[in-house]
Design a protein around this motif. Structure first.
Motif, PDB file in Angstrom:
ATOM      1  N   PRO A 189       0.813  -1.235   0.000  1.00 16.91           N
ATOM      2  CA  PRO A 189       0.000   0.000   0.000  1.00 16.91           C
ATOM      3  C   PRO A 189       0.836   1.270   0.000  1.00 16.91           C
ATOM      4  O   PRO A 189       0.360   2.322  -0.440  1.00 16.91           O
ATOM      5  CB  PRO A 189      -0.828  -0.137   1.289  1.00 16.91           C
ATOM      6  CG  PRO A 189      -0.883  -1.601   1.568  1.00 16.91           C
ATOM      7  CD  PRO A 189       0.439  -2.137   1.103  1.00 16.91           C
ATOM      8  N   ARG A 203       1.087   2.973  -3.397  1.00 18.41           N
ATOM      9  CA  ARG A 203      -0.159   3.262  -4.116  1.00 18.41           C
ATOM     10  C   ARG A 203      -0.030   4.482  -5.028  1.00 18.41           C
ATOM     11  O   ARG A 203      -0.456   4.446  -6.176  1.00 18.41           O
ATOM     12  CB  ARG A 203      -1.325   3.458  -3.135  1.00 18.41           C
ATOM     13  CG  ARG A 203      -1.190   4.664  -2.224  1.00 18.41           C
ATOM     14  CD  ARG A 203      -2.318   4.755  -1.196  1.00 18.41           C
ATOM     15  NE  ARG A 203      -3.629   4.804  -1.799  1.00 18.41           N
ATOM     16  CZ  ARG A 203      -4.172   5.893  -2.330  1.00 18.41           C
ATOM     17  NH1 ARG A 203      -3.473   7.021  -2.363  1.00 18.41           N
ATOM     18  NH2 ARG A 203      -5.380   5.850  -2.834  1.00 18.41           N
ATOM     19  N   PHE A 247      -4.176  -2.338  -8.634  1.00 18.36           N
ATOM     20  CA  PHE A 247      -3.972  -1.411  -7.518  1.00 18.36           C
ATOM     21  C   PHE A 247      -3.673  -2.157  -6.218  1.00 18.36           C
ATOM     22  O   PHE A 247      -4.276  -3.209  -5.953  1.00 18.36           O
ATOM     23  CB  PHE A 247      -5.238  -0.560  -7.282  1.00 18.36           C
ATOM     24  CG  PHE A 247      -5.865  -0.040  -8.539  1.00 18.36           C
ATOM     25  CD1 PHE A 247      -5.279   0.989  -9.245  1.00 18.36           C
ATOM     26  CD2 PHE A 247      -7.040  -0.592  -9.025  1.00 18.36           C
ATOM     27  CE1 PHE A 247      -5.858   1.474 -10.399  1.00 18.36           C
ATOM     28  CE2 PHE A 247      -7.636  -0.117 -10.180  1.00 18.36           C
ATOM     29  CZ  PHE A 247      -7.033   0.913 -10.882  1.00 18.36           C
ATOM     30  N   PHE A 305      -4.847  -1.328  -3.513  1.00 19.62           N
ATOM     31  CA  PHE A 305      -5.908  -0.790  -2.666  1.00 19.62           C
ATOM     32  C   PHE A 305      -7.238  -1.084  -3.363  1.00 19.62           C
ATOM     33  O   PHE A 305      -7.270  -1.537  -4.519  1.00 19.62           O
ATOM     34  CB  PHE A 305      -5.746   0.718  -2.426  1.00 19.62           C
ATOM     35  CG  PHE A 305      -5.625   1.532  -3.693  1.00 19.62           C
ATOM     36  CD1 PHE A 305      -6.759   2.025  -4.340  1.00 19.62           C
ATOM     37  CD2 PHE A 305      -4.378   1.807  -4.249  1.00 19.62           C
ATOM     38  CE1 PHE A 305      -6.655   2.764  -5.513  1.00 19.62           C
ATOM     39  CE2 PHE A 305      -4.263   2.554  -5.418  1.00 19.62           C
ATOM     40  CZ  PHE A 305      -5.392   3.035  -6.049  1.00 19.62           C
ATOM     41  N   ASP A 329     -11.951   4.072  -2.645  1.00 17.44           N
ATOM     42  CA  ASP A 329     -10.957   5.150  -2.629  1.00 17.44           C
ATOM     43  C   ASP A 329     -11.411   6.225  -3.612  1.00 17.44           C
ATOM     44  O   ASP A 329     -10.966   6.272  -4.761  1.00 17.44           O
ATOM     45  CB  ASP A 329      -9.583   4.612  -3.013  1.00 17.44           C
ATOM     46  CG  ASP A 329      -8.454   5.584  -2.692  1.00 17.44           C
ATOM     47  OD1 ASP A 329      -8.678   6.804  -2.836  1.00 17.44           O
ATOM     48  OD2 ASP A 329      -7.369   5.130  -2.304  1.00 17.44           O
TER      49      ASP A 329
END
Length: 576
Positions: free
Chosen positions: A281, A284, A319, A321, A326
């Protein structure tokens, strides 16, 4: 010359007329091996067969693998007498098959070890399970196939059909039992050549497997044939078979390119993000910016990036995430998309659980436009055991031991719901038959029989396996699905092989393993009519399998005794 020690003359098979002395003597020595020597020879023969698979594609290597397999099965009658003659023969055949399959799979799947080194501190100690344990388990299918072949065995050319039946049946079972794993099925020896692969449009991958065994095991009779017709006939028939397949395939492929779907210009993005960075993460921001920058990069002085394409395609799990949760990242993506442009991307997503239920995660394909999510989503159906989830009853036990799947998702991924038609609607594209990662290796499962799609879409992340044969084998198998279904293939990978093929399997654009960049291509049309395989599935394969069984049983019916140890002498098969 005196008989090799060990068997009375009455057990000899009815072969007559010795084959050429050197070749016959070699066949005899192979057939008369026993114990660990026999198993080591079977393992080495199977390992040679891996060279017939992508990326090597050395078809004669499968001859080197299967001819000794025939001779070893000839000698299976010298198995343990403690089990009784018939049971001992089948046990010996199964042992030969297991060793052969173990060698074949070890040499063909060694690259799986690379995945255990991505997070070496957690998984390196488990590498032997992937590199040796999985091939050992998969070898059991070949054990069953060789034993099945031996049940229909006979001294002459019929035993080639018996082996094709046994291996063909066991390969089909390998592709279906216990979630299935049809990786490097022997039919891929033919399924990577443009002309030979066209037969898959009728008989599919498993049909190619039967033909590959028939063609590549046939030279075994050169050492053990009774009369010239029995000795040379199978090899000549094998050459005629390969020539016929190649000729028919060449005639099937049109001289010019397939027409394109009007108004569609694809951009495949291959970011080549290091595997150990993809799921962190902390990366990101850098990963998202990398994707956006590549997507809008100019590929030529007259190309200005996103303005010149209609659809941008990102690979599996783009991704680190959840993009659905998001809004800031989603807003950056939608703002980067000009009006009328569409992004198709792989991404993990989570559902909205009911009170008291745990959160379920899915490995998905999402469609994003300037206004946000559009067109729906696809959730992966065929998850990778131990990679994306821990299977069945083993889940609780393995977690108690501190083990988890490779992809660090709480509880593992959940499989999506089965689809009954093209499962992904993408604005501006024909109906899409989606697949994620190794779903593309399963014949007959990608495209709906009810509503024919316009293309196959495969998003994958082969970065787990580095610059090894693995990503190339994966692409070759996905490419064969295009031929089976008569559909173009669009494939985006984190790192190689990203490509577009037409419905004949011709590659019209490709980014290799290790490359970073984009691939801009038009979308080829699908075939006007469905292929026979798309309509009938494995029906023609079943017919081939039944035909081999009938040939083998017919040959056996005409022989009173199977090949046994006494059938070989130092100069080859003994005469009448």
């Amino acid at each position: 010359m005196s008989r090799l020690a060990g068997a009375p003359a009455r057990e000899a098979g009815p072969l007559v007329a010795p084959a050429p002395a050197a070749l016959g003597a070699l066949a005899g020595r192979v057939a008369l091996t026993a114990g660990l020597t026999r198993l080591a020879l079977a393992w080495a023969a199977g390992a040679c067969g891996a060279l017939a698979m992508p990326p090597f594609g050395i078809l004669p290597a499968l001859v080197v693998a299967l001819v000794p397999a025939v001779w070893l099965l000839d000698g299976a009658a010298t198995g343990s007498r403690r089990l009784g003659r018939r049971a001992g023969t089948l046990a010996a055949a199964a042992a030969i098959g297991w060793a052969w399959g173990f060698g074949y799979m070890t040499a063909g799947l060694w690259w799986l070890g690379a995945a255990f080194l991505v997070e070496a501190d957690q998984f390196a100690y488990l590498m032997p399970l992937g590199v040796l344990g999985l091939p050992a388990v998969l070898g059991l299918f070949y054990a069953a196939g060789f034993a099945l072949a031996r049940l229909a065995w006979s001294p002459g050319p019929g035993r080639i059909a018996a082996l094709a039946f046994g291996i063909g049946a066991s390969e089909w079972l390998r592709g279906h039992l216990f979630t299935g794993f049809p990786w490097n099925t022997l039919g891929m020896a033919l399924g990577q050549n443009l002309w030979l692969m066209q037969a898959a449009s009728v008989i599919g991958l498993y049909g190619l497997t039967v033909l590959a065994v028939l063609a590549c095991a046939a030279p075994a009779t050169l050492a053990t044939g009774a009369r010239p017709a029995a000795r040379f006939g199978p090899s000549l028939a094998a050459l005629a078979l390969l020539a016929g397949l190649a000729g028919a395939g060449a005639l099937r492929i049109p001289a010019g390119p397939v027409p394109d779907v009007p108004g569609v210009r694809l951009r495949l993005v291959q970011p080549n993000v290091p595997q150990d960075a993809r799921f962190n993460p902390r990366n990101r921001e850098g990963i998202l910016q990398h994707y956006l920058g590549l997507s809008d990069s100019a590929t030529a002085p007259d190309r200005s990036g996103l303005a010149d394409v209609t659809h941008v395609i990102w690979p599996e799990s783009a991704f680190p995430f959840l993009i659905q949760r998001d809004p800031q990242a989603l807003g950056r993506i939608t703002a980067a998309l000009p009006p009328g442009k569409v992004l198709v991307t792989g991404a993990a997503r989570a559902d909205e659980p009911l009170p008291g239920e745990r959160l379920h995660f899915f490995n998905s394909i999402l469609v994003i436009g300037p206004e946000g999510f559009v067109g729906g989503a696809y959730d992966k159906l065929h998850l990778v055991p131990f990679g994306e989830y821990l299977p069945g009853p083993a889940d609780a036990v393995l977690r108690a031991l501190g083990l988890r799947q490779f992809v660090a998702v709480p509880g593992g991924f959940t499989a999506g719901e089965a689809r009954h038609g093209p499962a992904l609607a993408v604005p501006g594209l024909p109906p899409v038959a989606p697949s994620i990662c190794y779903e593309a290796i399963f014949p007959g499962t990608l495209a709906s029989r009810r509503e024919r799609p316009g293309l196959l879409l495969n998003l994958t992340n082969d970065g787990w396996f580095g610059d090894t044969p693995g990503p190339r084998q994966h692409f070759a198998q996905a490419r064969l699905r295009a031929v089976e279904e008569g559909l173009p293939l669009v494939r985006a990978a984190n790192t190689g092989v990203s490509a577009v093929t037409d419905p004949f399997g011709r590659v019209v654009g490709l980014l290799p393993v290790g490359a970073e960049g984009v691939l801009d291509r038009n979308l080829p049309r699908n075939l006007a009519e469905s292929t026979l395989y798309a309509r009938f599935g494995d029906v023609f394969f079943a017919g081939l399998l039944l035909g081999c069984l009938l040939l083998a049983l017919g040959a056996r019916h005409g022989r009173s005794r199977p090949l046994a140890r006494g059938a070989y002498r130092e100069e080859g098969p003994r005469s009448g």
